[in-house]
Write a protein that holds these residues in place. Structure first.
Motif, short mmCIF file in Angstrom:
data_model
loop_
_atom_site.label_atom_id
_atom_site.label_comp_id
_atom_site.label_asym_id
_atom_site.label_seq_id
_atom_site.Cartn_x
_atom_site.Cartn_y
_atom_site.Cartn_z
N VAL A 59 0.84 -1.20 0.00
CA VAL A 59 0.00 0.00 0.00
C VAL A 59 0.87 1.25 0.00
N VAL A 60 1.94 1.20 0.80
CA VAL A 60 2.85 2.35 0.87
C VAL A 60 3.49 2.59 -0.49
N GLY A 61 3.88 1.52 -1.18
CA GLY A 61 4.47 1.67 -2.51
C GLY A 61 3.48 2.24 -3.50
N GLY A 62 2.20 1.82 -3.43
CA GLY A 62 1.19 2.38 -4.31
C GLY A 62 1.01 3.87 -4.08
N ASP A 117 1.06 18.34 -20.96
CA ASP A 117 0.52 17.91 -22.25
C ASP A 117 1.54 17.17 -23.09
N SER A 118 2.78 17.13 -22.63
CA SER A 118 3.80 16.45 -23.44
C SER A 118 3.60 14.95 -23.40
N ARG A 119 4.00 14.31 -24.46
CA ARG A 119 3.81 12.87 -24.59
C ARG A 119 4.62 12.11 -23.53
N GLU A 120 5.83 12.60 -23.30
CA GLU A 120 6.70 11.93 -22.34
C GLU A 120 6.13 11.99 -20.93
N THR A 121 5.55 13.14 -20.58
CA THR A 121 4.97 13.30 -19.24
C THR A 121 3.79 12.34 -19.06
N LYS A 122 2.90 12.30 -20.07
CA LYS A 122 1.73 11.42 -19.97
C LYS A 122 2.15 9.96 -19.86
N LYS A 123 3.15 9.59 -20.65
CA LYS A 123 3.60 8.20 -20.62
C LYS A 123 4.16 7.84 -19.24
N THR A 124 4.91 8.75 -18.68
CA THR A 124 5.48 8.50 -17.33
C THR A 124 4.37 8.37 -16.30
N ARG A 140 -0.20 2.66 -13.37
CA ARG A 140 -0.33 1.20 -13.48
C ARG A 140 0.38 0.51 -12.29
N ARG A 141 1.52 1.05 -11.92
CA ARG A 141 2.21 0.48 -10.75
C ARG A 141 1.32 0.58 -9.50
N ALA A 142 0.69 1.73 -9.35
CA ALA A 142 -0.16 1.93 -8.17
C ALA A 142 -1.35 0.99 -8.18
#
Length: 753
Positions: free
Chosen positions: A691-694, A711-718, A724-726
């Protein structure tokens, strides 16, 4: 010891006879004591109020045999001691108390020629009278013992030692005195404990009548001038009420007895000490108080500097009486007279060298103890310590103390200061308190409970007050404290807090002379930088550094703040292994607020020295610590703030050589690096599924959204990766009400991306 040895013999004999009286058979005493239960059954225990009629004839015969054996002893003194010791056993022979037997023994004591031996025989006889006889029979016996004792006492006190061939006492007294090799005064002193005991027993029965009878003795037998040793013993038996009722008469008895050339000053002092302590507890009537004080000091005024210890002892006994019942003026006269005598005596001791006498302090002994007591009693009389210290003569007396007496008084003075509601403002009071605090600090060793001592020192530092305009004086005081209390961590912390308060006052006050205030602030900051390494508590040191940096930044002392921040980072670097990740996080969060306004660059390592150093330090924290994520994010926000305020930062000694755009680009690069390191920590196997990691991944995603172009593509992808990890962690499955904010942020991020 005189009473214990015969009492032990008497107790053993009594026990033996009683055991025989309780035995039903004719078995021997040794058989009874073997602990056998059969023997116990043969006993008939005597009831509680038994008398001689209940005792077996064989036990009575044994008891008589003991007294017959004692009667056969030729030497008088052993025979008297043994018969007195076995007087308890008369209960086995006669139902009445042994009044006649004790009176006979008291009369026989007159036959003992040695006055010292006879005095302690009478003392032991008085003890047996009190122990064995009912109270109605005690008075006459004790009265006789006191009369016999005093008659022998008078005979010794009348001896004229200056004319050895014309001694005016009985030949027995003279011969015993010569045989013992004692002088008259020494012999009277040795007899005093026995006299005090007999007087005390008489006074317990009828204190007023005993006093009247003793005073009549003083007028008749002693011709109005009783020996001071006799008065000292008499006064020690009187209660405070009797002393208060007869105060002037008792003082005048001492005065009259001290008018002779051969009086003992120590005995005179003892009499006045007893009276002084009694008057302090229960003062005489008001109309007699001044006369009493005048009579006492008329006697004391005749004593020279060689009698200083006795003089100080009397002053110690009377100081409470004077402080309670007289004005401040009389108390000052008392102290000034004592200080004058101390100075004269010390100067004489060192052959007239006043400077040497001032340097050599009074250490140990009765004089030091008396001065310590006098000064302590005066301090405890006042709620404001400055009222006591300002008394004439007080400062000199305190300055004369040294060694353990100085430490003991200083400790009590600091306790008064700690309890007092008043601040220390006078230079004289501050000086005395500072010297006392230093003495207490220096006295601490491995065997001393240092927490209590250092707490007193710390309390003193906080009680000292300076006017807001006297910043130079306060800084001088703080510098003295720094050098005087190097081992008292709490005191050093308070010293540093006061320097921080000076900086705060200088930068927040709306004054016309701003340059002067800034100079004071710079001086306080310099003092802080010198002092802060002395603080051993790393947590306190870090908090103080952040607090000082905050106010110094407001005062635009950027160059000095850089040094302060860099020293804090150095402390973190050295102590990172001993500090918890939570503590490091709390410190860097506070430091981040300062770094946003003052980057703390380095002339050699560049404008990002503080950030890069902190980043290196964070690598030593455990890789599975959630606080490590938050620390990297804090540094990322600081770098972002650098970029946003680049124009202002350039005016604040950022130490960046390139253009503003290059500075911004480097800030962005380092921000990405910090966020990337935070993400790497959150991707740890031990954190990822928890939970802490999420929660950590969502916080990183929020930081990415805040710090970079959303709005940058790189930001959205990150952000998508972090979301998804969360979602793959236990956060979704085990969410609680406390996770509501995190879940709201998760939904918002999914909508935006």
């Amino acid at each position: 010891l005189v009473a214990d040895i015969p009492d032990t013999v008497g107790r053993l004999v009594y026990k033996r006879i009683k055991a025989k009286a309780e035995n039903r058979s004719d078995e021997m005493y040794d058989d009874i004591e073997d602990g056998n239960r059969n023997n116990e059954s043969k006993k008939a225990m005597l009831h509680e109020n038994w008398n001689s009629d209940d005792v077996r004839d064989s036990a009575k015969a044994t008891c008589r045999n003991w007294f017959f054996k004692i009667a056969s002893i030729r030497e008088l003194v052993p025979r008297l001691y043994l018969e007195l010791a076995l007087s308890d056993c008369m209960r086995f022979l006669h139902p009445e108390p042994p009044v006649d037997r004790l009176n006979r023994l008291i009369t026989q004591i007159k036959g003992v020629g040695d006055p010292l031996v006879s005095s302690y025989l009478r003392c032991y006889a008085a003890k047996k009278v009190v122990t064995l006889l009912p109270q109605k029979f005690q008075k006459d016996a004790l009265k006789t013992l006191l009369g016999d004792f005093v008659s022998r006492y008078i005979a010794i006190s009348d001896l004229d030692e200056s004319v050895p061939n014309k001694l005016s006492a009985s030949s027995a007294t003279v011969s015993s005195l010569r045989r013992s090799g004692l002088r008259k005064g020494a012999l009277l002193h040795l007899m005093n404990p026995a006299l005090e005991w007999i007087l005390a027993r008489n006074a317990k029965l009828a204190e007023t009548s005993t006093l009247e009878r003793s005073i009549n003795m003083c007028s008749n037998e002693f011709k109005g001038k009783p020996p001071l040793s006799f008065l000292s013993a008499l006064y020690g038996t009187l209660s405070e009420e009797v002393c208060a009722e007869n105060a002037l008469r008792l003082v005048r008895l001492v005065k009259n007895s001290s008018s002779s050339n051969s009086f003992d000053v120590s005995d005179c002092a003892n009499c006045f000490i007893v009276l002084g302590k009694a008057f302090a507890k229960l003062p005489p009537e008001e109309q007699y108080r001044l006369d009493i004080l005048m009579e006492v000091w008329q006697v004391l005024g005749k004593w020279d500097e060689d009698q200083l210890e006795n003089y100080a002892g009397v002053t110690d006994a009377f100081v409470d009486f004077v402080a309670e019942n007289f004005t401040r003026h009389q108390l000052e006269i008392l102290l000034k007279d004592l200080a004058k005598r101390v100075k004269k005596s010390r100067t004489k001791l060192f052959d007239g060298d006043e400077e040497l006498a001032a340097r050599r302090k009074i250490q140990g002994g009765n004089l030091a103890k008396n001065i310590e007591n006098i000064c302590t009693k005066i301090l405890f009389r006042f709620d404001d310590v400055s009222l006591g210290v300002s008394l004439s003569g007080f400062s000199y007396l305190v300055d004369q103390l040294g060694g353990d007496s100085k430490v003991a008084f200083s400790r009590k003075m600091l306790e008064c200061i700690k309890k007092s509601k008043h601040r220390l403002e006078s230079n004289n009071v501050i000086s005395h308190a500072f010297n006392g605090a230093k003495a207490v600090h220096d006295s601490v060793d491995v065997l001393t409970f240092k927490t209590a001592s250092f707490d007193l020192v710390s309390s003193f530092v906080s009680k000292v007050h300076f006017d807001e305009s006297d910043i130079d004086g306060e800084l001088r005081f703080l510098a003295k404290c720094r050098s005087a209390f190097p081992n008292a961590d709490d005191a050093l912390i308070k010293v540093i807090r006061r320097s921080i308060a000076i900086v705060k006052r200088c930068v927040t006050m709306d004054l016309k002379n701003k340059s002067k205030m800034q100079a004071h602030a710079a001086a306080s900051l310099a003092f802080f930088q010198i002092t802060i390494p002395s603080v051993e508590d790393i947590d306190a040191r870090l908090d103080l550094i952040v607090e000082m940096a905050k106010y110094a930044t407001v005062g635009e002392l950027h160059a000095q703040v850089d040094g302060v921040i860099n020293s804090a980072i150095g402390d973190i670097k050295e102590a990172i292994e001993s500090l918890s990740a939570e503590r490091v996080h709390a410190f860097i969060v506070k430091l981040s607020e300062v770094l946003m306004d003052n980057p703390a660059g380095h002339p050699e390592y560049g404008s990002f020295y503080s950030i890069t150093t902190l980043s290196t330090v964070l690598e030593k924290i455990k890789p599975d610590s959630i606080y490590k994520v938050y620390l990297y994010l804090s540094l990322a926000y600081v770098l972002s703030a650098f970029a946003e305020t680049r124009g202002t930062l350039n005016k604040k000694n950022v130490l960046y050589v390139g253009t503003e755009q290059a500075f911004v680009d480097e800030c962005c690069t380092m921000t990405k690096e910090m966020v990337s390191k935070a993400a790497d920590v959150a991707f740890n196997d031990e954190l990822l599924s928890t939970v802490v990691g999420g929660c950590a991944n969502i916080r990183i995603a929020c930081a990415v959204f805040d710090l970079f172009e959303p709005d940058s593509r790189e930001t959205k992808k990150t952000i998508q990766t972090l979301v998804r990890r969360a979602e793959s962690s236990d956060l979704i499955a085990s969410r609680t009400d406390s996770d509501a904010d995190i879940m709201h942020a998760l939904r918002t991020l999914k909508t935006l991306c």
